[in-house]
Design a protein around this motif. Structure first.
Motif, PDB file in Angstrom:
ATOM      1  N   PRO A 259       0.816  -1.220   0.000  1.00 33.34           N
ATOM      2  CA  PRO A 259       0.000   0.000   0.000  1.00 33.34           C
ATOM      3  C   PRO A 259       0.847   1.266   0.000  1.00 33.34           C
ATOM      4  O   PRO A 259       0.392   2.329  -0.423  1.00 33.34           O
ATOM      5  CB  PRO A 259      -0.799  -0.115   1.314  1.00 33.34           C
ATOM      6  CG  PRO A 259      -0.783  -1.562   1.656  1.00 33.34           C
ATOM      7  CD  PRO A 259       0.522  -2.085   1.161  1.00 33.34           C
ATOM      8  N   GLU A 260       2.111   1.156   0.448  1.00 36.72           N
ATOM      9  CA  GLU A 260       2.985   2.331   0.525  1.00 36.72           C
ATOM     10  C   GLU A 260       3.234   2.974  -0.835  1.00 36.72           C
ATOM     11  O   GLU A 260       3.689   4.128  -0.901  1.00 36.72           O
ATOM     12  CB  GLU A 260       4.333   1.951   1.169  1.00 36.72           C
ATOM     13  CG  GLU A 260       4.243   1.574   2.632  1.00 36.72           C
ATOM     14  CD  GLU A 260       4.058   0.082   2.862  1.00 36.72           C
ATOM     15  OE1 GLU A 260       4.321  -0.397   3.974  1.00 36.72           O
ATOM     16  OE2 GLU A 260       3.628  -0.617   1.923  1.00 36.72           O
ATOM     17  N   LEU A 261       2.933   2.241  -1.919  1.00 37.21           N
ATOM     18  CA  LEU A 261       3.070   2.844  -3.254  1.00 37.21           C
ATOM     19  C   LEU A 261       2.219   4.106  -3.383  1.00 37.21           C
ATOM     20  O   LEU A 261       2.559   5.020  -4.148  1.00 37.21           O
ATOM     21  CB  LEU A 261       2.646   1.839  -4.339  1.00 37.21           C
ATOM     22  CG  LEU A 261       3.640   0.728  -4.687  1.00 37.21           C
ATOM     23  CD1 LEU A 261       2.998  -0.261  -5.649  1.00 37.21           C
ATOM     24  CD2 LEU A 261       4.907   1.311  -5.297  1.00 37.21           C
ATOM     25  N   LEU A 262       1.116   4.163  -2.644  1.00 37.68           N
ATOM     26  CA  LEU A 262       0.226   5.324  -2.713  1.00 37.68           C
ATOM     27  C   LEU A 262       0.767   6.516  -1.924  1.00 37.68           C
ATOM     28  O   LEU A 262       0.213   7.606  -1.998  1.00 37.68           O
ATOM     29  CB  LEU A 262      -1.161   4.946  -2.197  1.00 37.68           C
ATOM     30  CG  LEU A 262      -1.865   3.798  -2.941  1.00 37.68           C
ATOM     31  CD1 LEU A 262      -3.229   3.522  -2.316  1.00 37.68           C
ATOM     32  CD2 LEU A 262      -2.012   4.098  -4.415  1.00 37.68           C
ATOM     33  N   LEU A 263       1.844   6.316  -1.176  1.00 40.86           N
ATOM     34  CA  LEU A 263       2.401   7.409  -0.378  1.00 40.86           C
ATOM     35  C   LEU A 263       2.957   8.532  -1.241  1.00 40.86           C
ATOM     36  O   LEU A 263       2.942   9.697  -0.834  1.00 40.86           O
ATOM     37  CB  LEU A 263       3.502   6.876   0.549  1.00 40.86           C
ATOM     38  CG  LEU A 263       3.034   6.238   1.858  1.00 40.86           C
ATOM     39  CD1 LEU A 263       4.187   5.528   2.547  1.00 40.86           C
ATOM     40  CD2 LEU A 263       2.423   7.282   2.775  1.00 40.86           C
ATOM     41  N   THR A 264       3.468   8.221  -2.419  1.00 39.25           N
ATOM     42  CA  THR A 264       4.042   9.261  -3.283  1.00 39.25           C
ATOM     43  C   THR A 264       3.008  10.321  -3.600  1.00 39.25           C
ATOM     44  O   THR A 264       3.267  11.531  -3.479  1.00 39.25           O
ATOM     45  CB  THR A 264       4.583   8.639  -4.586  1.00 39.25           C
ATOM     46  OG1 THR A 264       5.570   7.658  -4.262  1.00 39.25           O
ATOM     47  CG2 THR A 264       5.205   9.707  -5.470  1.00 39.25           C
ATOM     48  N   ASN A 265       1.832   9.883  -4.008  1.00 36.72           N
ATOM     49  CA  ASN A 265       0.768  10.817  -4.350  1.00 36.72           C
ATOM     50  C   ASN A 265       0.262  11.554  -3.109  1.00 36.72           C
ATOM     51  O   ASN A 265       0.002  12.761  -3.141  1.00 36.72           O
ATOM     52  CB  ASN A 265      -0.383  10.068  -5.030  1.00 36.72           C
ATOM     53  CG  ASN A 265      -1.202  10.974  -5.937  1.00 36.72           C
ATOM     54  OD1 ASN A 265      -0.782  12.089  -6.276  1.00 36.72           O
ATOM     55  ND2 ASN A 265      -2.367  10.519  -6.337  1.00 36.72           N
ATOM     56  N   LEU A 266       0.113  10.816  -1.997  1.00 38.92           N
ATOM     57  CA  LEU A 266      -0.330  11.450  -0.756  1.00 38.92           C
ATOM     58  C   LEU A 266       0.669  12.511  -0.305  1.00 38.92           C
ATOM     59  O   LEU A 266       0.285  13.622   0.087  1.00 38.92           O
ATOM     60  CB  LEU A 266      -0.510  10.397   0.339  1.00 38.92           C
ATOM     61  CG  LEU A 266      -0.895  10.937   1.723  1.00 38.92           C
ATOM     62  CD1 LEU A 266      -2.243  11.666   1.672  1.00 38.92           C
ATOM     63  CD2 LEU A 266      -0.935   9.821   2.757  1.00 38.92           C
ATOM     64  N   ASN A 267       1.943  12.196  -0.364  1.00 36.85           N
ATOM     65  CA  ASN A 267       2.961  13.170   0.049  1.00 36.85           C
ATOM     66  C   ASN A 267       2.938  14.420  -0.820  1.00 36.85           C
ATOM     67  O   ASN A 267       3.169  15.535  -0.338  1.00 36.85           O
ATOM     68  CB  ASN A 267       4.344  12.526   0.014  1.00 36.85           C
ATOM     69  CG  ASN A 267       4.616  11.680   1.246  1.00 36.85           C
ATOM     70  OD1 ASN A 267       4.057  11.929   2.304  1.00 36.85           O
ATOM     71  ND2 ASN A 267       5.460  10.678   1.118  1.00 36.85           N
ATOM     72  N   ARG A 268       2.648  14.235  -2.097  1.00 38.31           N
ATOM     73  CA  ARG A 268       2.566  15.391  -3.001  1.00 38.31           C
ATOM     74  C   ARG A 268       1.464  16.345  -2.552  1.00 38.31           C
ATOM     75  O   ARG A 268       1.685  17.566  -2.461  1.00 38.31           O
ATOM     76  CB  ARG A 268       2.302  14.913  -4.438  1.00 38.31           C
ATOM     77  CG  ARG A 268       2.078  16.029  -5.446  1.00 38.31           C
ATOM     78  CD  ARG A 268       1.801  15.465  -6.835  1.00 38.31           C
ATOM     79  NE  ARG A 268       0.589  14.673  -6.892  1.00 38.31           N
ATOM     80  CZ  ARG A 268      -0.635  15.190  -7.011  1.00 38.31           C
ATOM     81  NH1 ARG A 268      -0.812  16.508  -7.062  1.00 38.31           N
ATOM     82  NH2 ARG A 268      -1.694  14.402  -7.074  1.00 38.31           N
ATOM     83  N   VAL A 269       0.283  15.826  -2.244  1.00 42.46           N
ATOM     84  CA  VAL A 269      -0.828  16.711  -1.878  1.00 42.46           C
ATOM     85  C   VAL A 269      -0.682  17.237  -0.446  1.00 42.46           C
ATOM     86  O   VAL A 269      -1.163  18.327  -0.134  1.00 42.46           O
ATOM     87  CB  VAL A 269      -2.203  16.018  -2.085  1.00 42.46           C
ATOM     88  CG1 VAL A 269      -2.421  15.707  -3.547  1.00 42.46           C
ATOM     89  CG2 VAL A 269      -2.351  14.767  -1.236  1.00 42.46           C
ATOM     90  N   VAL A 270       0.000  16.479   0.429  1.00 42.69           N
ATOM     91  CA  VAL A 270       0.263  16.990   1.781  1.00 42.69           C
ATOM     92  C   VAL A 270       1.188  18.203   1.703  1.00 42.69           C
ATOM     93  O   VAL A 270       0.985  19.206   2.409  1.00 42.69           O
ATOM     94  CB  VAL A 270       0.871  15.882   2.675  1.00 42.69           C
ATOM     95  CG1 VAL A 270       1.447  16.472   3.955  1.00 42.69           C
ATOM     96  CG2 VAL A 270      -0.191  14.850   3.028  1.00 42.69           C
TER      97      VAL A 270
END
Length: 713
Positions: A4-15
């Protein structure tokens, strides 16, 4: 998702986007909270994608000294108190330090990864790496004294790791949590769990002292139980000729960290700082590290639980604080124009979110079908080329590199066996857009998983079998009129400006589907966006010229295929249909945008290329898993799962990027129409960033829940 950590890249971008947006609120406490969350999410993404082994233990156990001896740092510094990692005798770092083995350096060099405002985009933040200006600056960063530093990185020549870019995370001392140390102890515990392996450092005093022993047992029970951690007992150089004493220390360490008798030889190592001792334990350490690199089911479960806690508690708590402060600011202005803009954006957002859920479901299902077909093909290739007595005999003289290249080739062939996934993705887009935009039933009937006809014009669905134009029923002339009002603030067609009625909102609801339809058109004609239809990578030099003929051949067949859908897309892309009434065919649309020659001429067209340019995903997945050493079969099937997960994460991110472009067009156009100032832009930026972070947080929590359920069963 297995990762699931693959989705962290996109989440970090919007954070990070939210971090820039909240500067408008002028609240230092919120900013500090956000920076803390950004650091933790950044570390979570880093440790999920890199092979890093944690070096932890209580304060003063000898962790820093161990690293200094591992890389001979003491030989290149002026004094023990200076240098990149000084000998600190229990006065250690409050931030973790990434010690990264890098083939490009021939001596230790410090770097800092810092949260910085983009020089060309005020109010937008990114994490950049720069070389530390001095050893003193690096030491200050390690002590947590420099604002904005997310991570200190010490790059060293390769010595202990099998691959370039692997390394160790040197932790602050593990100690009971209290108010003063909570922030960095929490971060340290996160890194300790998230790393791909763990080395725990202790010494004779800590193994004998009751209070220190209690700290070490708490460390083991909370973060190490169920994992194979390597325990290093330091400061044993005086016992080089006392094997019984060394054996006694190993037994104490085994009892403190609950190491089974049969594992003690491999998982307990005694070290010293004398030159003769270092020469003895270095090769032993290299051998021992191989046993701690693989995660167990227990450690993996712990990693997911910790990430879920970060999302549901820390991030959510910070978002609640931002919402509360934002609500106080937003209450100040409630003009008619502002209300109209907010209503328009809310209508778009609801339609986008609903479409995203449908898109995610379809994406998962189509990728699962593709993956299952690839896995079946991989089974055949493994039996044929890599398993069985015959393959073992014929491959006995193959090098490791040759075997790896052969396996990588078979993995790529297996993934390609079910067909080009782009074709399946085009059909998934077609299912969504045809339903939302009212495509003819004949077109919908052709949207089957195995229907990948080579006739691109037919796949568009804008004409029937007799090449007569067919309209998509929900995109009517009234729809186009309403969209013109939204996107052209200088026009007031028939007095519609300001009349945000049901018909106007119905038109706005169609925009997310029309955005996906634009992506579908681009996927059918990738050359238009400068993408090679065979490799699905950007054209290289002269390749673009060779593609021009194919583009013209495709477009000649499209010259008479007109559609209100195309007109609607043209309006969305800032092409004035009223002024250029002929723009109702795809060639005319691309001509007007200036993207018919293989280059994307505007931002949304550029964003749409992300839906098409998936050729590099194969390379990136293989490069990532190349650093993992596994049994052939497990490795191959793991890579195929990684393909599926990378595709899913990539397409969801591109969906969000595309929708962002259209939403910004709506907001910007209506802001001009109602002559509202920059305050609205800043406020909407916060509102949108909050919504984006919340959506992606829930995405990630959903994947963690799905991944964790089998582990807990």
């Amino acid at each position: 998702m297995k990762s699931p950590e693959l989705l962290l890249t996109n989440l970090n971008r919007v954070v990070r986007e939210l971090r820039g947006a909240i500067t408008y609120l002028e609240d230092d406490d919120l900013t500090a909270q956000m920076d803390s969350v950004i650091r933790r999410l950044f570390l979570a993404e880093l440790l999920a994608t890199e092979q890093v082994i944690a070096i932890g233990g209580s304060q003063g156990a000898g962790k820093t000294t161990l690293v200094r001896l591992m890389y001979d740092l003491h030989k290149t510094e002026e004094s023990p108190e200076k240098g990149w990692l000084p000998a600190n005798a229990g006065r250690g770092e409050s931030m973790s330090v990434l010690v990264l083995e890098d083939d490009s350096v021939d001596k230790a060099q410090g770097y800092l990864r810092v949260l910085k405002e983009h020089p060309n985009l005020p109010g937008h933040f990114r994490i950049v790496e720069h070389q530390a200006t001095s050893e003193a600056e690096f030491r200050e960063a390690c002590c947590g004294n420099l604002q904005g530093v997310m991570l200190a990185v010490l790059k060293v020549p390769r010595r202990f790791c099998r691959h370039n870019g692997q390394g160790f995370m040197l932790m602050p001392g593990y100690e009971p949590v209290h108010e003063e140390n909570q922030s960095w102890q929490t971060l340290m515990r996160q890194a300790l769990v998230a790393c791909s392996g763990r080395v725990i450092v202790t010494d004779e005093i800590r193994l004998a002292n009751a209070s220190q022993l209690a700290i070490q047992r708490d460390l083991h029970a909370s973060h190490l139980a169920g994992t194979d951690s390597l325990v290093i007992v330091t400061k044993t150089e005086d016992y080089a000729d006392a094997p019984l004493k060394l054996q006694e220390l190993r037994l104490s360490a085994a009892e403190a960290f609950d190491i089974a008798p049969e594992r003690r030889e491999a998982l307990i190592l005694c070290t010293g700082s004398s030159e003769s001792s270092v020469e003895l334990w270095r090769p032993q350490l290299i051998q021992a590290l191989a046993t701690v690199r693989e995660s167990t089911a227990v450690s993996r479960e712990r990693q997911l639980q910790q990430l879920e806690q970060l999302l549901s508690h820390d991030l959510n708590y910070t978002l609640a604080g931002i919402r509360s402060k934002f609500a106080l600011h937003a209450a100040a202005e409630q003009s008619i124009g502002y209300q109209n803009i907010q209503e328009a954006l809310e209508v778009f957002d609801l339609a986008r979110d609903s479409l995203r859920e449908e898109y995610k479901r379809g994406l998962r299902e189509s990728l699962k079908r593709h993956h299952d077909g690839a896995a079946a093909s991989m089974d055949d290739l493994l039996m044929k080329n890599h398993e069985g007595v015959f393959n073992k005999l014929t491959g006995i003289f193959d090098t490791v590199t040759e075997k790896h290249v052969s396996l990588a080739g078979d993995i790529k062939r297996a993934w390609a066996k079910p067909g080009n996934y782009l074709d399946s993705h085009i059909n998934e887009l077609g299912k969504l857009t045809s339903s939302k935009l009212g495509a003819p039933q004949a077109f919908i009937d052709h949207l089957k998983p195995d229907d990948h006809t080579s006739n691109k014009v037919a796949r568009l669905g804008y004409s029937d079998e007799q090449n007569q134009p067919t309209e998509w029923s929900k995109v009517t002339p009234d729809t186009l009129k309403n969209l013109a009002v939204v996107f052209y603030p200088d026009r007031d067609d028939e007095g519609l400006a300001g009349k945000f009625n049901k018909e106007m909102f119905r038109s706005l609801k169609l925009l997310p589907a029309m955005t996906l339809e634009f992506a579908r058109i681009g996927s059918l004609f990738p050359e238009v966006f400068g993408i090679n239809s065979n490799s699905l990578q950007p054209f290289d030099g002269g390749d673009g010229v060779a593609a021009a003929e194919r583009i013209q051949n495709d477009f000649s067949a499209l010259q008479k295929v007109g559609s209100n859908v195309v007109k609607g897309i043209a309006l969305m892309l800032a092409v004035d249909v009223a002024a250029d009434g002929h723009i109702d065919t795809i060639p005319a649309l691309f001509d007007a945008l200036g993207i018919g020659g293989g280059t994307a001429g505007m931002s949304m067209a550029g964003a749409a290329t992300g839906m098409v340019a998936i050729g590099m995903l194969t390379y990136s997945v293989l490069k990532e898993v190349d650093r993992q050493d596994r049994h052939t079969r497990n490795h191959a099937l793991s890579v195929l799962s990684q393909f599926k997960e990378h595709y899913q994460a990539h397409y969801l991110e591109q969906f969000d990027v595309l929708m962002d472009q259209v939403r910004a067009r709506i907001r910007d156009s209506l802001t001009v129409r109602y002559r509202l100032d920059e305050v609205l832009m800043r406020r909407d930026r916060i509102a949108k960033a909050l919504a984006d972070v919340t959506s992606l947080r829930l995405d990630l929590q959903d994947e963690i829940g799905a991944r964790a359920r089998p582990l807990l069963a």
